[in-house]
Design a protein around this motif. Sequence first.
Motif, PDB file in Angstrom:
ATOM      1  N   ILE A 142      -4.027   2.763   7.121  1.00 10.69           N
ATOM      2  CA  ILE A 142      -2.915   1.820   6.961  1.00 10.69           C
ATOM      3  C   ILE A 142      -3.168   0.566   7.790  1.00 10.69           C
ATOM      4  O   ILE A 142      -2.964  -0.569   7.319  1.00 10.69           O
ATOM      5  CB  ILE A 142      -1.594   2.503   7.353  1.00 10.69           C
ATOM      6  N   ARG A 143      -3.624   0.745   9.005  1.00  7.59           N
ATOM      7  CA  ARG A 143      -3.895  -0.422   9.845  1.00  7.59           C
ATOM      8  C   ARG A 143      -5.015  -1.286   9.289  1.00  7.59           C
ATOM      9  O   ARG A 143      -4.946  -2.521   9.327  1.00  7.59           O
ATOM     10  CB  ARG A 143      -4.234   0.042  11.262  1.00  7.59           C
ATOM     11  N   SER A 144      -6.044  -0.650   8.742  1.00  9.59           N
ATOM     12  CA  SER A 144      -7.174  -1.416   8.227  1.00  9.59           C
ATOM     13  C   SER A 144      -6.812  -2.202   6.985  1.00  9.59           C
ATOM     14  O   SER A 144      -7.414  -3.250   6.719  1.00  9.59           O
ATOM     15  CB  SER A 144      -8.354  -0.488   7.931  1.00  9.59           C
ATOM     16  N   ALA A 145      -5.846  -1.712   6.213  1.00  7.24           N
ATOM     17  CA  ALA A 145      -5.463  -2.405   4.972  1.00  7.24           C
ATOM     18  C   ALA A 145      -4.747  -3.712   5.252  1.00  7.24           C
ATOM     19  O   ALA A 145      -4.838  -4.663   4.463  1.00  7.24           O
ATOM     20  CB  ALA A 145      -4.583  -1.491   4.121  1.00  7.24           C
TER      21      ALA A 145
ATOM     22  N   LEU B 239       0.849  -1.185   0.000  1.00  6.88           N
ATOM     23  CA  LEU B 239       0.000   0.000   0.000  1.00  6.88           C
ATOM     24  C   LEU B 239       0.884   1.235   0.000  1.00  6.88           C
ATOM     25  O   LEU B 239       1.880   1.294   0.725  1.00  6.88           O
ATOM     26  CB  LEU B 239      -0.877   0.004   1.257  1.00  6.88           C
ATOM     27  N   HIS B 240       0.515   2.211  -0.827  1.00  8.24           N
ATOM     28  CA  HIS B 240       1.183   3.518  -0.797  1.00  8.24           C
ATOM     29  C   HIS B 240       0.126   4.565  -0.484  1.00  8.24           C
ATOM     30  O   HIS B 240      -0.912   4.641  -1.151  1.00  8.24           O
ATOM     31  CB  HIS B 240       1.840   3.819  -2.142  1.00  8.24           C
TER      32      HIS B 240
ATOM     33  N   GLY C 146       6.265  -1.134  10.254  1.00  7.97           N
ATOM     34  CA  GLY C 146       7.250  -1.787  11.102  1.00  7.97           C
ATOM     35  C   GLY C 146       7.749  -3.069  10.462  1.00  7.97           C
ATOM     36  O   GLY C 146       6.999  -3.784   9.792  1.00  7.97           O
ATOM     37  N   GLY C 147       9.024  -3.358  10.650  1.00  9.66           N
ATOM     38  CA  GLY C 147       9.631  -4.529  10.025  1.00  9.66           C
ATOM     39  C   GLY C 147      10.242  -4.255   8.681  1.00  9.66           C
ATOM     40  O   GLY C 147      10.910  -5.125   8.110  1.00  9.66           O
TER      41      GLY C 147
ATOM     42  N   GLY D 138       2.173   5.299  16.802  1.00 12.43           N
ATOM     43  CA  GLY D 138       1.558   4.493  15.745  1.00 12.43           C
ATOM     44  C   GLY D 138       2.394   3.351  15.220  1.00 12.43           C
ATOM     45  O   GLY D 138       1.872   2.463  14.544  1.00 12.43           O
ATOM     46  N   GLY D 139       3.706   3.361  15.498  1.00  8.90           N
ATOM     47  CA  GLY D 139       4.536   2.226  15.122  1.00  8.90           C
ATOM     48  C   GLY D 139       5.104   2.243  13.725  1.00  8.90           C
ATOM     49  O   GLY D 139       5.804   1.297  13.331  1.00  8.90           O
TER      50      GLY D 139
END
Length: 282
Positions: A178-181, A153-154, A248-249, A208-209
């Motif tokens: 972003i979290r929902s995607a 996702l962008h 993250g990651g 938000g991480g």
Amino acid sequence: MLDSPTTADDVPLIGAPDGDLLHVMSLNVRCAIDDTVPGSPDHWPDRAPLVAELLGRERPTLLGLQEARFGQLTAVTAVLGDGYRSVGHGRDGGAAGEHAAIVYDARRLTLLWWDQYWLSDTPRLAGSTWDHVYPRVVTWARFRDERTGRELLHVNSHLDHESADARERGARVVLDEIRSAGLPAVFTADTNAPAAASAPYDVLVTDGGLLDTWRAAAERLTPEVGTFPDYGDPVPGGERIDWILASGGTEVLGAGINTWRRAGRWPSDHTPVQALLRLPAA
């Protein structure tokens, strides 16, 4: 239109990436102003060849543009060549007004879906706001990376320049999306807020991480300077208001604040920010 760039004498800061790496760039291109005169820093016909040279050399996989008017957007995609496409409408609706567009290398990335909404209580209403001066939009797109088969996702935006409340609320909307995607994601933006010292940064990074790719980079490819020189000299240790954030990651191999100029002339009043990333698997 932008002329074809000549870059043989210049080495890209990052350039076209190898393997599964993604080259991500964020650039506030500075909107074309109608009443500028040749020789003035803002004059788009003078800046256009420099933007062409910069982008022709760097060739990012994903480019988040801010402030681009329709003619500037089409010029950018034209100079990058037939392999590049863009998504995003103007903030006043359709082709009208500034765009927060996503430009992508379609030879590598397949567009699966995209959308745009306004940062307001009526996000589907073109031109709507949270009672701030200018409409602000979020453009987001889902891609499949044909080199790896993975999806990503962008998200690209330009947060308000006056309202701190609107900037913080916009950051919360972006984080929720972003979290929902549920996908590895990158966020590019002119946030109009300093990194590590603002509410949007706290929302997206501290709490938000998301990774600040500049701070997370294994190698910083340039000195740290402010990203809004406003056509003046770069300011060491100045505010980074243009960001590339990532899930993250994410492995951040390199990041840079590109202060390239030609004969002392800037492509834009903002510097491009760039990062070389390896996104995690979904």
